[in-house]
Design a protein around this motif. Structure first.
Motif, PDB file in Angstrom:
ATOM      1  N   ASP A 161      -2.347  -0.811  -8.427  1.00  0.00           N
ATOM      2  CA  ASP A 161      -3.433  -0.774  -7.350  1.00  0.00           C
ATOM      3  C   ASP A 161      -2.936  -1.003  -5.793  1.00  0.00           C
ATOM      4  OD1 ASP A 161      -5.409  -0.297  -9.076  1.00  0.00           O
ATOM      5  OD2 ASP A 161      -5.622  -2.629  -9.772  1.00  0.00           O
ATOM      6  N   MET A 162      -3.598  -0.616  -4.769  1.00  0.00           N
ATOM      7  CA  MET A 162      -3.215  -0.557  -3.552  1.00  0.00           C
ATOM      8  C   MET A 162      -3.779  -1.539  -2.422  1.00  0.00           C
ATOM      9  SD  MET A 162      -1.953   2.989  -2.110  1.00  0.00           S
ATOM     10  CE  MET A 162      -0.887   3.574  -2.982  1.00  0.00           C
ATOM     11  N   LEU A 163      -3.241  -2.233  -1.286  1.00  0.00           N
ATOM     12  CA  LEU A 163      -4.079  -2.517  -0.361  1.00  0.00           C
ATOM     13  C   LEU A 163      -3.976  -1.777   0.782  1.00  0.00           C
ATOM     14  CD1 LEU A 163      -3.029  -6.495  -0.513  1.00  0.00           C
ATOM     15  CD2 LEU A 163      -4.713  -5.370  -1.817  1.00  0.00           C
ATOM     16  N   ILE A 164      -5.149  -1.723   1.745  1.00  0.00           N
ATOM     17  CA  ILE A 164      -5.117  -0.960   2.924  1.00  0.00           C
ATOM     18  C   ILE A 164      -5.386  -1.752   4.143  1.00  0.00           C
ATOM     19  CG2 ILE A 164      -5.942   0.747   4.065  1.00  0.00           C
ATOM     20  CD1 ILE A 164      -5.389   1.945   1.162  1.00  0.00           C
ATOM     21  N   ALA A 165      -4.190  -1.942   5.010  1.00  0.00           N
ATOM     22  CA  ALA A 165      -4.486  -2.843   6.136  1.00  0.00           C
ATOM     23  C   ALA A 165      -4.931  -1.939   7.239  1.00  0.00           C
ATOM     24  CB  ALA A 165      -3.057  -3.302   6.594  1.00  0.00           C
TER      25      ALA A 165
ATOM     26  N   GLY B 229       4.395  -8.049  -6.050  1.00  0.00           N
ATOM     27  CA  GLY B 229       4.629  -6.944  -4.939  1.00  0.00           C
ATOM     28  C   GLY B 229       3.626  -5.487  -5.446  1.00  0.00           C
ATOM     29  N   ILE B 230       2.670  -5.229  -4.768  1.00  0.00           N
ATOM     30  CA  ILE B 230       1.984  -4.181  -4.824  1.00  0.00           C
ATOM     31  C   ILE B 230       2.001  -3.141  -3.587  1.00  0.00           C
ATOM     32  CG2 ILE B 230       0.339  -5.036  -6.553  1.00  0.00           C
ATOM     33  CD1 ILE B 230      -1.792  -4.989  -4.651  1.00  0.00           C
ATOM     34  N   SER B 231       1.718  -1.937  -3.631  1.00  0.00           N
ATOM     35  CA  SER B 231       1.898  -0.963  -2.601  1.00  0.00           C
ATOM     36  C   SER B 231       0.832  -1.299  -1.479  1.00  0.00           C
ATOM     37  CB  SER B 231       1.467   0.312  -3.093  1.00  0.00           C
ATOM     38  OG  SER B 231       2.704   0.711  -4.287  1.00  0.00           O
ATOM     39  N   PHE B 232       1.076  -0.895  -0.208  1.00  0.00           N
ATOM     40  CA  PHE B 232       0.083  -1.011   0.662  1.00  0.00           C
ATOM     41  C   PHE B 232       0.332   0.021   1.922  1.00  0.00           C
ATOM     42  CE2 PHE B 232       1.520  -3.225   4.720  1.00  0.00           C
ATOM     43  CZ  PHE B 232       2.703  -3.156   4.311  1.00  0.00           C
ATOM     44  N   ILE B 233      -0.985   0.219   2.351  1.00  0.00           N
ATOM     45  CA  ILE B 233      -0.784   1.368   3.565  1.00  0.00           C
ATOM     46  C   ILE B 233      -1.193   0.684   4.888  1.00  0.00           C
ATOM     47  CG2 ILE B 233      -2.134   3.423   4.289  1.00  0.00           C
ATOM     48  CD1 ILE B 233      -2.465   4.019   1.353  1.00  0.00           C
ATOM     49  N   GLN B 234      -0.681   1.212   5.845  1.00  0.00           N
ATOM     50  CA  GLN B 234      -1.171   0.677   7.219  1.00  0.00           C
ATOM     51  C   GLN B 234      -1.617   1.618   8.064  1.00  0.00           C
ATOM     52  OE1 GLN B 234      -0.255  -2.305   8.798  1.00  0.00           O
ATOM     53  NE2 GLN B 234       1.801  -2.894   8.316  1.00  0.00           N
TER      54      GLN B 234
END
Ligand code: GLY
Length: 365
Positions: free
Chosen positions: A100-104, A124-129
């Motif tokens: 799953d992913m985080l969105i900042a 560690g999981i994926s994230f988007i800025q």
């Protein structure tokens, strides 16, 4: 018209930086990362939530299995492990898995904190800025530095963790308080000074349009700043060497920021630190007095401070000793060899720093 850069590490493409004047292509860009079977948690603060959360959530909901939200109270004082703990709790309650992913969505505080949670949750999981301040758009969202403050120590706990995408909607600059816009300009001018003289001169020539926040000019400016940061972080992603050149203005600037109890915005402190470092560069014969005067005029045009009051030069030098950018007890001071060419120099003496500080400290109280 969108702009796009691709950041590479070890020659491999790692993430795109997309510049747009809306959130229109956000869902398509995110979908390319294979999000349709994933959960996305949008991490944002109470200020940015009021402005952009509804639109971002409604767009992202269309390209994921589930869109969740974590809102924390705005302010640097909340960039800490307690907020990260609350975020972990939300992710655990909602059964977030490693894919799953985080969105900042927000400024540097949100990006750093969300990136740190992404670096550590389930190892560690994926994230988007999605940076919404100029400072985050030109600096903190690029290059994978994540972290939080620990007690009085800024960014003391952190990790390098690259985002999967940086999506900048330049129109978010319209809602940015002037002080924060100016703060971002501190990092922008620094980019020109350290690596690209033509860009530095372009900034000066386009200052009126920049200060009006003309979207096309600002988009070009963010693109050029992103290219400079991209060059630096691709060559040295984990700051073993030349990434430290991005710290131009930071050694003295950051110490002043601490002595001012973080009441002065980061970019203002960087700008004033650049001026002191430029004075040292002049004293070394690297820059001319005319170039220093022109820098001061440019900084005035961008409404940056040229002098500060209420700070003792001895206190600044004491704070410098505790800077985490020290290496083997030596300060890796960044000077300008010429406009557009920064160099790390471990030989800058206490006396040189005092002379640099005398350029910017209005009164030694
Ligand atoms: N803000 C400096 C860096 O990313 O290295």
């Amino acid at each position: 018209m969108a702009d796009r850069l691709c950041v590479h590490l070890d020659g491999n493409p790692v993430y795109d930086i997309v510049l747009e004047q809306s959130f229109e292509s956000l869902a398509d860009e995110v979908k390319k990362l294979g999000t349709e079977t994933k959960k996305l948690c949008i991490v944002t603060d109470s200020n940015v939530a009021m402005l952009y959360l509804d639109e971002v959530k409604s767009r992202l909901s269309k390209v994921c299995q589930e869109a969740d939200v974590f809102i924390f109270p705005a302010g640097e004082e909340n960039k800490n492990l307690n907020t990260v703990r609350d975020l972990y709790e939300t992710l655990i309650q909602k059964a977030y898995q490693r894919n799953d992913m985080l969105i900042a969505l927000g400024g540097g505080v949100t990006g750093d904190l969300c990136g740190f949670a992404a670096a550590t949750y389930l190892r560690g999981i994926s994230f988007i800025q999605i940076p919404t301040t100029l400072l985050a758009q030109v600096d903190s969202s690029i290059g994978g530095k994540t972290g939080v403050d620990f007690d009085a120590y800024k960014n003391m706990v952190g990790a390098f963790h690259m985002p999967r995408l940086v999506y900048t909607n330049v129109k978010t600059l319209a809602t940015l308080p002037q002080e924060q816009f100016i703060s971002g300009m501190g990092e922008v001018v620094k980019h020109g000074l350290i690596q690209n003289k033509d860009y530095y001169h372009w900034l000066i020539s386009n200052s009126a349009k920049i200060m009006e926040r003309d979207l096309f000019v600002c988009q070009h400016m963010i693109l050029e700043s992103n290219k400079i940061k991209q060059n630096v972080v691709e060559a040295d992603p984990t700051e073993k060497g030349n990434r430290a050149l991005l710290n131009f203005g930071h050694t003295l600037g950051h110490s002043i920021e601490k002595l001012k109890n973080f009441s002065m915005p980061h970019g203002h402190c960087v700008a004033i630190g650049c001026l002191a470092a430029a004075r040292i560069s002049v004293n070394r014969g690297y820059l001319s007095e005319d170039e220093l005067d022109a820098l001061k005029r440019a900084m005035s045009t961008f409404q940056m401070p040229l002098q500060i009051e209420g700070v003792l030069s001895d206190s600044v030098l004491e704070a410098v000793k505790h800077d985490k950018k020290m290496e083997a007890g030596k300060i890796k001071f960044i000077l300008l060899k010429s406009l557009g060419q920064a160099v790390a120099d471990p030989t800058v003496s206490r006396e040189e720093m005092l002379l640099g500080l005398s350029e910017i400290l209005a009164r030694d109280v």
